[in-house]
Design a protein around this motif. Structure first.
Motif, PDB file in Angstrom:
ATOM      1  N   TYR B  53      10.597  10.852 -46.426  1.00  0.00           N
ATOM      2  CA  TYR B  53      11.531  10.396 -47.456  1.00  0.00           C
ATOM      3  C   TYR B  53      11.615  11.393 -48.599  1.00  0.00           C
ATOM      4  CZ  TYR B  53      13.029   6.009 -45.533  1.00  0.00           C
ATOM      5  OH  TYR B  53      13.625   5.087 -44.742  1.00  0.00           O
ATOM      6  N   VAL B  57      15.116  12.845 -49.770  1.00  0.00           N
ATOM      7  CA  VAL B  57      15.629  12.792 -51.143  1.00  0.00           C
ATOM      8  C   VAL B  57      15.985  14.197 -51.619  1.00  0.00           C
ATOM      9  CG1 VAL B  57      14.970  12.354 -53.535  1.00  0.00           C
ATOM     10  CG2 VAL B  57      14.464  10.680 -51.775  1.00  0.00           C
ATOM     11  N   SER B  60      19.254  15.156 -49.958  1.00  0.00           N
ATOM     12  CA  SER B  60      20.475  14.503 -50.423  1.00  0.00           C
ATOM     13  C   SER B  60      20.761  14.811 -51.891  1.00  0.00           C
ATOM     14  CB  SER B  60      20.429  12.993 -50.161  1.00  0.00           C
ATOM     15  OG  SER B  60      19.168  12.495 -50.386  1.00  0.00           O
ATOM     16  N   ALA B 118       8.857   1.600 -49.464  1.00  0.00           N
ATOM     17  CA  ALA B 118       9.949   2.429 -48.929  1.00  0.00           C
ATOM     18  C   ALA B 118      11.139   1.563 -48.537  1.00  0.00           C
ATOM     19  CB  ALA B 118       9.455   3.237 -47.736  1.00  0.00           C
ATOM     20  N   THR B 119      10.852   0.383 -47.951  1.00  0.00           N
ATOM     21  CA  THR B 119      11.945  -0.512 -47.561  1.00  0.00           C
ATOM     22  C   THR B 119      12.726  -0.962 -48.784  1.00  0.00           C
ATOM     23  OG1 THR B 119      10.404  -1.328 -45.915  1.00  0.00           O
ATOM     24  CG2 THR B 119      12.487  -2.507 -46.127  1.00  0.00           C
ATOM     25  N   VAL B 121      12.937   0.596 -51.761  1.00  0.00           N
ATOM     26  CA  VAL B 121      13.637   1.697 -52.433  1.00  0.00           C
ATOM     27  C   VAL B 121      14.798   2.210 -51.591  1.00  0.00           C
ATOM     28  CG1 VAL B 121      13.384   4.007 -53.390  1.00  0.00           C
ATOM     29  CG2 VAL B 121      11.548   2.337 -53.668  1.00  0.00           C
ATOM     30  N   PHE B 122      14.555   2.420 -50.274  1.00  0.00           N
ATOM     31  CA  PHE B 122      15.567   3.093 -49.454  1.00  0.00           C
ATOM     32  C   PHE B 122      16.306   2.151 -48.517  1.00  0.00           C
ATOM     33  CE2 PHE B 122      12.458   6.369 -50.516  1.00  0.00           C
ATOM     34  CZ  PHE B 122      13.291   7.323 -51.066  1.00  0.00           C
ATOM     35  N   LYS B 123      15.978   0.853 -48.534  1.00  0.00           N
ATOM     36  CA  LYS B 123      16.522  -0.114 -47.562  1.00  0.00           C
ATOM     37  C   LYS B 123      16.075   0.270 -46.159  1.00  0.00           C
ATOM     38  CE  LYS B 123      19.033  -2.021 -50.858  1.00  0.00           C
ATOM     39  NZ  LYS B 123      18.264  -1.294 -51.895  1.00  0.00           N
ATOM     40  N   ARG B 127      18.312   6.716 -41.571  1.00  0.00           N
ATOM     41  CA  ARG B 127      18.899   7.838 -42.293  1.00  0.00           C
ATOM     42  C   ARG B 127      18.525   9.130 -41.605  1.00  0.00           C
ATOM     43  NH1 ARG B 127      20.146   6.148 -47.600  1.00  0.00           N
ATOM     44  NH2 ARG B 127      19.459   4.023 -47.906  1.00  0.00           N
ATOM     45  N   TYR B 230      13.381   5.817 -40.897  1.00  0.00           N
ATOM     46  CA  TYR B 230      13.468   4.452 -41.401  1.00  0.00           C
ATOM     47  C   TYR B 230      12.056   4.068 -41.822  1.00  0.00           C
ATOM     48  CZ  TYR B 230      12.042   3.688 -36.572  1.00  0.00           C
ATOM     49  OH  TYR B 230      11.388   3.764 -35.376  1.00  0.00           O
TER      50      TYR B 230
END
Lengths: 311, 309
Positions: B53, B57, B60, B118-119, B121-123, B127, B230
């Motif tokens: 992640y 980040v 992106s 993580a779930t 923050v990032f759903k 990705r 994920y």
């Protein structure tokens, strides 16, 4: 008084449905008792005998699938799964025990963990046999009311409690504790450690299988991801006992109450709903650091800590 | 064997080898933690997820190449690992309890928190970092025009494999040629003797946990151009790392490399010849077989056959 405590509590629990509780409350009670059964079963193997299992979902799922497949393949009532699961789960437990029980400590833990995962993947991939990811749906529910389900799981729980108590107060129980404390010393005293570890595993597995078979009949739907779940079954089982108290009679019950209520409360708060595992994880970390023997096991310590906070 | 079958077989073997190189990096991180601290870190894959992640980040927000983000993710994971060791694992090592497996259960708790955060923050969406080279490949016919069989090699897989090999080489240099590396190996061999020789074992433990985390963090960045991410991805990698560690022999770095390669090959072969869904079962069959027939892992074979040192 203390001798009769189990009977008094069982009696009170048996009277509870007469109070006219809503079906939601009954559902929570059923879940609490079911988790207490699984916790007591895990406690027998891991708390008393010292063989920490990370894969009790394997036995839970096997019990659940026994009941489910009796219904889906043979068309007979899933309730026959409860007696039949004794045989099926024992066979699985013997095979798993044969492989895993030669390992010690963390290796046993990880080996059982992978057994749970193997069974899940197998159930997912053997589509013709288990129905794969579609799962099994019990189309005709036995009762709409929850009262009977409640009494059935309560009977299982009372039976489990008495069985665990009986075992632990017999010679067998002393063997288990001796194995936990020092396996080599136990072995040198002439205890057949492999045999007694296998007995502990099979007993624990069969009791967990009962809970699994009950789960199928109660929930009416199972799929591999639900009943063989690593986090939602195996780890929660460990948490129930760790929070309540390892190697205590009442620990799993206390832990089950706390865990089920905590899960429900967190899920009911919309913004926190997705975070329930964070709370579980933090609770687990806090318990391990401050109360390593759980609430019941470290009750004196807990009282002291709270007492110190007051002064 | 017809040429098509041969082609499929070779392709599978190469693919398995590339995968194995990445697995090795994953396994080394776990094995050095196990060697020095004698605990199994069940949050290993989750730490890798954190690194993935971080890379995501960085990509992106700044369009940073995932391979470059190793430079940031690995040190970040190092600090995270040191923090976990200092504030969570160390206190547990001191308290007395009925079950000695408490540290293992503790790492499970840490893993749960990481996944869940993580779930949040990032759903739980899948990705990926859409880099333009992700679908490029090398072909054997590019180099050898008259080749009777055609093989292809995915570009990101190759690059990841090469970087993994470089990192492993760097680690080997660190462990065998530097003072700190030598104290880590000394602590792994005999903690009491290491203390007597003046090694600050507390510090070594923290650094080891950090190093293990940094390695798995680097592995995460190398996996990113190939995999999607994920929050739950960590669990399977924890198991993979553990299987490699058992297969290689506890605490053995060379064993972890060989174990990683064996596992990569085996998984690739299962996926091609039995079915994608069964690849994880193959992984566990290897695991169980290793536990039963080769409890000391590859490292014990090396020791008895006197390979290498």
């Amino acid at each position: 008084m203390k001798r009769y405590l189990p009977y008094i509590i069982a009696g009170l629990l048996a009277l509870l449905p007469l109070a006219g509780l809503s079906s939601y409350v009954m559902h929570i009670l059923i879940l609490v008792i079911m988790w207490a059964v699984i916790g007591m079963a895990w406690n027998l193997l891991s708390g008393y005998c010292g063989q920490v299992s990370f894969g009790h979902a394997a036995f839970f799922g096997t019990g659940a699938y026994t009941a489910g497949m009796l219904y889906s393949k043979l068309g007979i009532s899933g309730w026959w799964g409860i007696p039949l699961s004794v045989i099926v789960v024992s066979v699985f437990a013997l095979v798993i025990g044969y492989i895993c029980l030669r390992l010690r400590g963390p290796f046993f833990a990880l080996a059982t963990l992978s057994m749970g995962v193997i069974l899940r993947i197998t159930a997912e991939n053997m589509v013709d046999f288990t129905g794969g990811d579609l799962g099994i749906m019990i189309r005709e529910r036995s009762w709409v009311e929850k009262t009977w389900y409640y009494y059935i799981i309560l009977a299982i729980a009372v039976g489990t409690f008495l069985a665990v108590k009986q075992v632990m107060e017999s010679k067998l129980g002393y063997y288990f504790v001796a194995i936990r404390e020092d396996q080599d010393a136990a072995e040198s005293l002439g205890i057949n450690t492999t045999l007694y570890k296998t007995i502990a595993l099979v007993l624990s597995a069969v009791l967990t299988g009962f809970a699994g078979a009950f789960y199928t009949n109660y929930m009416g739907y199972i799929d591999p991801k639900v009943v063989f779940a690593l986090h939602d079954i195996s780890i929660v089982t460990i948490m129930v006992v760790m929070v309540g108290g390892v190697a205590t009679y009442w620990g799993p019950g206390v832990g089950a109450i706390i865990m089920v209520l905590l899960a429900e409360v967190i899920r009911s708060i919309p913004t926190l709903g997705t975070a329930h595992q964070t709370f579980f994880g933090i609770l687990l970390i806090v318990i391990i650091i401050f109360l390593p023997n759980g609430i019941v096991g470290d009750f004196a310590k807990l009282k002291r800590m709270l007492g110190m906070a007051k002064t | 064997m017809s040429s098509v079958q041969l082609q499929v077989f070779l392709q599978t073997v190469i693919q398995g080898f590339l995968l194995g190189g990445l697995y090795a990096l994953l396994g080394i991180g776990m094995t050095i933690i196990m060697g020095v601290m004698k605990i199994i870190n069940l949050a290993h894959g989750e730490l890798m997820m954190v690194a993935m992640y971080i890379a995501f980040v960085l990509f992106s927000a700044f369009h940073m190449d995932p391979y470059l983000s190793v430079v940031i993710a690995a040190p970040a994971l190092f600090l995270l690992g040191v923090g976990i060791q200092k504030y969570l694992i160390n206190p547990v090592l001191k308290v007395d309890s009925i079950l000695p497996e408490n540290q293992v259960i503790l790492t499970v708790g840490i893993g749960m928190v990481l996944v869940n955060v993580a779930t949040i923050v990032f759903k739980s969406d899948y990705r990926q970092t859409p880099v333009d080279y992700s679908t490029k490949a090398w072909y054997l016919s590019d180099f050898w025009r008259t080749s009777p069989i055609e093989l292809s090699l995915s570009l990101p897989w190759t690059v990841s494999f090469v970087i993994a090999v470089l990192i492993t080489g760097g680690l080997w240099f660190f462990l065998t040629r530097t003072d700190l590396g030598k104290s880590i190996r000394a602590t792994a061999q005999d903690q009491d003797a290491a203390i007597l020789m003046g090694v600050n074992v507390q510090r070594v433990r923290m650094i080891t946990f950090g190093l293990g985390s940094a390695l798995v963090g680097a592995a995460g960045c190398l996996f990113i151009p190939i995999y999607y991410i994920y929050p739950d991805i960590g669990g399977q990698f924890t198991l993979i790392a553990f299987v490699i560690t058992i297969l290689g022999g506890l605490g053995s770095t060379v064993g972890a490399i060989i174990g990683g390669l064996i596992l990569g090959l085996f998984e690739s072969l299962t996926a091609t010849y039995i079915g994608m869904g069964w690849a994880p079962v193959g992984r566990f069959i290897i695991f169980v077989a290793a536990l039963i027939f080769l409890p000391g892992g590859v490292a014990s074979l090396i020791r008895t056959r006197k390979f290498g040192k």
